[in-house]
Design a protein around this motif. Structure first.
Motif, PDB file in Angstrom:
ATOM      1  N   LYS A  45      44.016  46.014  32.108  1.00 13.79           N
ATOM      2  CA  LYS A  45      43.904  45.059  33.371  1.00 13.79           C
ATOM      3  C   LYS A  45      44.971  44.386  33.598  1.00 13.79           C
ATOM      4  N   GLU A  46      46.331  44.788  32.652  1.00 16.54           N
ATOM      5  CA  GLU A  46      47.464  43.481  33.394  1.00 16.54           C
ATOM      6  C   GLU A  46      47.936  44.964  34.676  1.00 16.54           C
ATOM      7  N   THR A  47      47.695  46.049  34.223  1.00 14.17           N
ATOM      8  CA  THR A  47      48.249  47.471  35.400  1.00 14.17           C
ATOM      9  C   THR A  47      48.107  46.835  36.153  1.00 14.17           C
ATOM     10  N   ALA A  48      46.588  46.701  36.038  1.00  9.07           N
ATOM     11  CA  ALA A  48      45.599  46.811  37.637  1.00  9.07           C
ATOM     12  C   ALA A  48      45.969  45.517  38.737  1.00  9.07           C
ATOM     13  N   LYS A  49      45.738  44.074  37.862  1.00  9.87           N
ATOM     14  CA  LYS A  49      46.613  43.185  38.040  1.00  9.87           C
ATOM     15  C   LYS A  49      47.304  43.238  38.663  1.00  9.87           C
ATOM     16  N   ALA A  50      48.775  43.876  38.414  1.00  8.99           N
ATOM     17  CA  ALA A  50      50.572  43.865  39.382  1.00  8.99           C
ATOM     18  C   ALA A  50      50.115  44.630  39.802  1.00  8.99           C
ATOM     19  N   LEU A  51      48.887  45.783  40.525  1.00  8.55           N
ATOM     20  CA  LEU A  51      48.836  46.596  41.653  1.00  8.55           C
ATOM     21  C   LEU A  51      48.515  46.583  43.015  1.00  8.55           C
ATOM     22  N   VAL A  52      48.001  45.168  42.387  1.00  8.67           N
ATOM     23  CA  VAL A  52      47.082  44.653  43.686  1.00  8.67           C
ATOM     24  C   VAL A  52      47.286  43.025  43.991  1.00  8.67           C
ATOM     25  N   ARG A  53      48.633  43.395  43.354  1.00  6.56           N
ATOM     26  CA  ARG A  53      48.945  41.353  43.568  1.00  6.56           C
ATOM     27  C   ARG A  53      48.792  40.733  45.317  1.00  6.56           C
ATOM     28  N   PRO A  54      49.172  40.616  45.631  1.00  4.97           N
ATOM     29  CA  PRO A  54      49.143  39.840  46.958  1.00  4.97           C
ATOM     30  C   PRO A  54      50.018  39.983  47.981  1.00  4.97           C
ATOM     31  N   GLY A  55      50.366  39.855  49.338  1.00  8.99           N
ATOM     32  CA  GLY A  55      51.487  40.350  49.868  1.00  8.99           C
ATOM     33  C   GLY A  55      51.886  41.627  49.937  1.00  8.99           C
ATOM     34  N   ARG A  56      51.426  42.652  48.741  1.00 10.07           N
ATOM     35  CA  ARG A  56      52.510  44.089  48.502  1.00 10.07           C
ATOM     36  C   ARG A  56      51.333  45.084  48.520  1.00 10.07           C
ATOM     37  N   GLY A  57      52.172  46.240  48.476  1.00 13.84           N
ATOM     38  CA  GLY A  57      50.897  47.533  48.420  1.00 13.84           C
ATOM     39  C   GLY A  57      51.880  48.916  48.060  1.00 13.84           C
ATOM     40  N   LEU A  58      51.851  49.740  48.192  1.00 15.29           N
ATOM     41  CA  LEU A  58      51.890  50.891  47.123  1.00 15.29           C
ATOM     42  C   LEU A  58      53.242  51.516  47.652  1.00 15.29           C
ATOM     43  N   LEU A  59      54.783  52.159  46.410  1.00 17.21           N
ATOM     44  CA  LEU A  59      55.463  53.091  47.706  1.00 17.21           C
ATOM     45  C   LEU A  59      54.983  55.026  46.965  1.00 17.21           C
ATOM     46  N   ALA A  60      54.569  55.195  48.563  1.00 17.82           N
ATOM     47  CA  ALA A  60      53.704  56.635  48.304  1.00 17.82           C
ATOM     48  C   ALA A  60      55.061  57.679  47.783  1.00 17.82           C
TER      49      ALA A  60
END
Length: 211
Positions: A45-60
């Motif tokens: 759950k904490e990992t999922a929350k961290a990934l969808v923090r507002p104003g941020r995206g994923l670096l592929a």
């Protein structure tokens, strides 16, 4: 599980549990896969929350060695591990990167690399509040029996053992890239291709989250 088209991301937790699920009605021992999911539920759950923090995206940054190599060669650099490491270190040490990036999808080589000073890339990312992730599929293959051009995503063989190692190295989510060909005139996607994609995605997510 967070789904992002055209691939799926699954947070995962790993321990040394058995890779087999007990038959329905059987008594599960301490090594059941279900036990690991229960034990790591809060971390997932904490990992999922961290990934969808507002104003941020994923670096592929999970490009294969060949893809990175073509970029390096385009500026006159040899495609060797040291140069690939330097390129990725340049990305991960960009000023204030954590203000804009919540997670980084890594290629397998990158996950196990260290910066020039010996610091693991996973530690550099975590120090900037960026969650390390890992691409775990092994590519698209032609789907025999499907319409020409349809594919299936490979990589389930040995995935559990790989997740054990990836977790120990610091990875906390995984990427699985599957794709469905859409061509109405040719009848794509076929039911066969859809079923295959759904099966692969479900097995991938289950293994990552319970392995």
């Amino acid at each position: 599980m967070k789904i992002i088209a055209p691939f799926t991301l699954a947070a995962f937790a790993v321990n040394t549990s058995s890779g087999f699920v007990s038959p329905q009605g059987a008594v599960r021992g301490a090594t059941s896969l279900n036990g690991s999911l229960e034990s790591y539920a809060e971390e997932l759950k904490e990992t999922a929350k961290a990934l969808v923090r507002p104003g941020r995206g994923l670096l592929a940054c999970d490009e294969s060695n060949g893809t990175v190599g073509s970029r390096l060669e385009g500026i006159g650099m040899e495609n060797i591990e040291e140069n690939r490491r330097d390129w990725r270190e340049l990305l991960f040490t960009a000023p204030n990167l954590g203000d804009y990036v919540s997670g980084a999808i890594l290629f397998e080589e990158t996950l196990y690399q260290n910066a020039a000073d010996g610091t693991p890339f996973t530690e550099i990312l975590k120090s900037n509040n960026i969650v390390p992730g890992i691409k775990v599929d092994t590519g698209l293959k032609p789907l025999l029996g499907g319409v020409e051009g349809e594919t299936w995503c490979s990589g389930l063989d040995g995935l559990y053992d790989k997740c054990v190692l990836h977790y120990a190295r610091g990875a906390r989510f995984a990427k699985w890239r599957t794709a469905l060909r859409i061509d109405v005139e040719k009848g794509c996607p076929t039911d066969y291709a859809i079923d295959e994609a759904a099966h692969g995605l479900s097995r991938y997510a289950r293994i990552c989250q319970e392995a």
